[in-house]
Motif scaffolding. Structure first.
Motif, PDB file in Angstrom:
ATOM      1  N   ASP A  83      -6.812   2.459   0.478  1.00 33.90           N
ATOM      2  CA  ASP A  83      -5.558   1.938  -0.071  1.00 33.90           C
ATOM      3  C   ASP A  83      -4.468   1.960   1.006  1.00 33.90           C
ATOM      4  O   ASP A  83      -3.631   1.077   1.076  1.00 33.90           O
ATOM      5  CB  ASP A  83      -5.083   2.788  -1.248  1.00 33.90           C
ATOM      6  CG  ASP A  83      -6.085   2.815  -2.379  1.00 33.90           C
ATOM      7  OD1 ASP A  83      -6.512   1.727  -2.812  1.00 33.90           O
ATOM      8  OD2 ASP A  83      -6.456   3.918  -2.820  1.00 33.90           O
ATOM      9  N   THR A  84      -4.508   3.023   1.816  1.00 36.46           N
ATOM     10  CA  THR A  84      -3.518   3.233   2.873  1.00 36.46           C
ATOM     11  C   THR A  84      -4.236   3.497   4.177  1.00 36.46           C
ATOM     12  O   THR A  84      -5.230   4.225   4.208  1.00 36.46           O
ATOM     13  CB  THR A  84      -2.606   4.434   2.532  1.00 36.46           C
ATOM     14  OG1 THR A  84      -1.939   4.171   1.285  1.00 36.46           O
ATOM     15  CG2 THR A  84      -1.577   4.696   3.614  1.00 36.46           C
ATOM     16  N   LYS A 128      -2.857  -3.531   1.233  1.00 39.16           N
ATOM     17  CA  LYS A 128      -2.964  -2.233   1.911  1.00 39.16           C
ATOM     18  C   LYS A 128      -1.590  -1.810   2.417  1.00 39.16           C
ATOM     19  O   LYS A 128      -0.783  -2.638   2.843  1.00 39.16           O
ATOM     20  CB  LYS A 128      -3.903  -2.315   3.124  1.00 39.16           C
ATOM     21  CG  LYS A 128      -5.258  -2.925   2.858  1.00 39.16           C
ATOM     22  CD  LYS A 128      -6.136  -2.031   2.050  1.00 39.16           C
ATOM     23  CE  LYS A 128      -7.521  -2.668   1.863  1.00 39.16           C
ATOM     24  NZ  LYS A 128      -8.347  -1.915   0.947  1.00 39.16           N
ATOM     25  N   ARG A 129      -1.344  -0.532   2.401  1.00 36.52           N
ATOM     26  CA  ARG A 129      -0.160   0.048   3.038  1.00 36.52           C
ATOM     27  C   ARG A 129      -0.615   0.601   4.379  1.00 36.52           C
ATOM     28  O   ARG A 129      -1.624   1.315   4.443  1.00 36.52           O
ATOM     29  CB  ARG A 129       0.407   1.169   2.172  1.00 36.52           C
ATOM     30  CG  ARG A 129       1.618   1.851   2.769  1.00 36.52           C
ATOM     31  CD  ARG A 129       2.083   3.002   1.887  1.00 36.52           C
ATOM     32  NE  ARG A 129       3.343   3.550   2.359  1.00 36.52           N
ATOM     33  CZ  ARG A 129       3.856   4.688   1.933  1.00 36.52           C
ATOM     34  NH1 ARG A 129       3.219   5.395   0.993  1.00 36.52           N
ATOM     35  NH2 ARG A 129       5.002   5.121   2.415  1.00 36.52           N
ATOM     36  N   ILE A 131       0.692   2.750   7.810  1.00 37.59           N
ATOM     37  CA  ILE A 131       1.715   3.578   8.450  1.00 37.59           C
ATOM     38  C   ILE A 131       1.244   3.851   9.868  1.00 37.59           C
ATOM     39  O   ILE A 131       0.151   4.393  10.075  1.00 37.59           O
ATOM     40  CB  ILE A 131       1.932   4.901   7.689  1.00 37.59           C
ATOM     41  CG1 ILE A 131       2.309   4.620   6.229  1.00 37.59           C
ATOM     42  CG2 ILE A 131       3.007   5.746   8.389  1.00 37.59           C
ATOM     43  CD1 ILE A 131       2.236   5.828   5.321  1.00 37.59           C
ATOM     44  N   MET A 161      -2.626  -7.461   6.416  1.00 35.59           N
ATOM     45  CA  MET A 161      -1.916  -6.198   6.184  1.00 35.59           C
ATOM     46  C   MET A 161      -0.474  -6.349   6.661  1.00 35.59           C
ATOM     47  O   MET A 161      -0.180  -6.181   7.844  1.00 35.59           O
ATOM     48  CB  MET A 161      -2.627  -5.057   6.908  1.00 35.59           C
ATOM     49  CG  MET A 161      -4.006  -4.763   6.340  1.00 35.59           C
ATOM     50  SD  MET A 161      -4.990  -3.639   7.352  1.00 35.59           S
ATOM     51  CE  MET A 161      -5.750  -4.795   8.501  1.00 35.59           C
ATOM     52  N   ASP A 163       2.294  -4.888   4.864  1.00 35.13           N
ATOM     53  CA  ASP A 163       3.122  -3.747   4.458  1.00 35.13           C
ATOM     54  C   ASP A 163       2.940  -2.658   5.513  1.00 35.13           C
ATOM     55  O   ASP A 163       2.130  -1.742   5.358  1.00 35.13           O
ATOM     56  CB  ASP A 163       2.706  -3.258   3.072  1.00 35.13           C
ATOM     57  CG  ASP A 163       3.512  -2.062   2.581  1.00 35.13           C
ATOM     58  OD1 ASP A 163       4.466  -1.649   3.270  1.00 35.13           O
ATOM     59  OD2 ASP A 163       3.164  -1.529   1.506  1.00 35.13           O
ATOM     60  N   THR A 165       4.665   0.173   8.083  1.00 33.80           N
ATOM     61  CA  THR A 165       5.790   1.049   8.406  1.00 33.80           C
ATOM     62  C   THR A 165       5.515   1.709   9.746  1.00 33.80           C
ATOM     63  O   THR A 165       4.435   2.260   9.956  1.00 33.80           O
ATOM     64  CB  THR A 165       5.964   2.144   7.328  1.00 33.80           C
ATOM     65  OG1 THR A 165       6.166   1.520   6.054  1.00 33.80           O
ATOM     66  CG2 THR A 165       7.128   3.062   7.647  1.00 33.80           C
ATOM     67  N   LEU A 190       8.602   9.132   3.582  1.00 34.01           N
ATOM     68  CA  LEU A 190       7.504   8.284   3.110  1.00 34.01           C
ATOM     69  C   LEU A 190       7.070   8.647   1.695  1.00 34.01           C
ATOM     70  O   LEU A 190       6.526   7.812   0.976  1.00 34.01           O
ATOM     71  CB  LEU A 190       6.299   8.381   4.044  1.00 34.01           C
ATOM     72  CG  LEU A 190       6.479   7.849   5.453  1.00 34.01           C
ATOM     73  CD1 LEU A 190       5.258   8.215   6.317  1.00 34.01           C
ATOM     74  CD2 LEU A 190       6.675   6.343   5.442  1.00 34.01           C
TER      75      LEU A 190
END
Length: 192
Positions: A83-84, A128-129, A131, A161, A163, A165, A190
Motif C-alpha cells: 500500500d505504501t 500507492k503512497r 515516502i 505512483m 502520491d 512525499t 506523516l
C-alpha cells in the motif's frame, strides 16, 4: 497497511536514510513490512537477455529468458502488494545510488508497471503512497543539482505512483543537528 521498505544506502551502520526509514516505519504504526535492502542483497543489472525477455510474451519465452525475469517478477510483486512504499535514497553524486537505479530498472516494465496507449504512457501502479527519505551533505532537495528526488518523482510517476512525499535531511554537512530535527519533525507529521 502493507509497506515495502527499500533501503539503498551502502552505509549499513550509520546511514541517515536508514535511520529515517526506521522512523518512518515506526511513525506509520503497526504494519506488514517487506524489507528490500539493496546493499545487503544487491540486485543484478539488466542484460540483453532480460531486455529481450521482458518484451517477449510469457508463453514464448525461452527457459533462459524466463530465468532472467525471475528477480524482476519478484520485485514487481513486492511493489504491487504494498500500500505504501518507503524508499531510503541518499544523494550520491547528485543522483540515486546505483543499487536504487538497478531496482528501478527491474521494476519499470512495459505492460506490467506501465504501458503505452494512443494518448501516451499510462502508469499501471496506482493508488500507492510513496515516502522518500533523502539525505545529502548540502544539496537541497528539489534544487537544480538534486537529480535524486526529481528523478524518483518522475520515474515513479511514470509508473503511476503520483502520491509522493519527500522527507529530506539535506544540509547534513552544514547543520547536522538542525537538519535531523527538521527531518524528524517532517517524519512525525506523516502520521497526521
Amino acid at each position: 497497511m502493507s509497506i515495502l521498505r527499500v533501503d539503498s544506502s551502502a552505509n549499513t551502520t550509520d546511514s541517515v536514510t536508514r535511520a529515517m526509514t526506521d522512523r518512518i516505519i515506526a511513525t506509520l504504526g503497526d504494519t506488514d513490512v517487506t524489507v528490500r535492502d539493496l546493499a545487503l542483497e544487491p540486485l543484478p543489472q539488466i542484460t540483453g537477455t532480460w531486455a529481450v525477455a521482458r518484451a517477449t510474451p510469457a508463453e514464448a519465452r525461452s527457459p533462459e529468458q524466463a530465468e532472467a525475469l525471475i528477480e524482476s517478477d519478484k520485485l514487481v510483486a513486492e511493489l504491487l502488494a504494498a500500500d505504501t512504499i518507503v524508499i531510503g535514497a541518499p544523494l550520491y553524486n547528485f543522483s540515486v545510488p546505483a543499487s536504487l537505479k538497478a531496482w528501478i530498472d527491474l521494476i519499470a516494465r512495459t505492460g506490467v508497471t506501465f504501458r503505452y496507449t494512443e494518448t501516451g504512457p499510462e502508469g499501471l501502479v496506482k493508488g500507492k503512497r510513496v515516502i522518500i527519505a533523502m539525505a545529502s551533505g548540502g544539496v537541497p532537495a528539489g534544487s537544480p543539482a538534486d537529480f535524486n528526488t526529481s528523478y524518483l518523482k518522475t520515474v515513479l510517476g511514470f509508473m503511476g505512483m503520483t502520491d509522493v512525499t519527500i522527507v529530506s535531511a539535506d544540509a547534513l554537512a552544514k547543520d547536522p543537528d538542525g537538519t535531523m530535527a527538521r527531518a524528524n519533525d517532517a517524519i512525525d507529521a506523516l502520521a497526521a
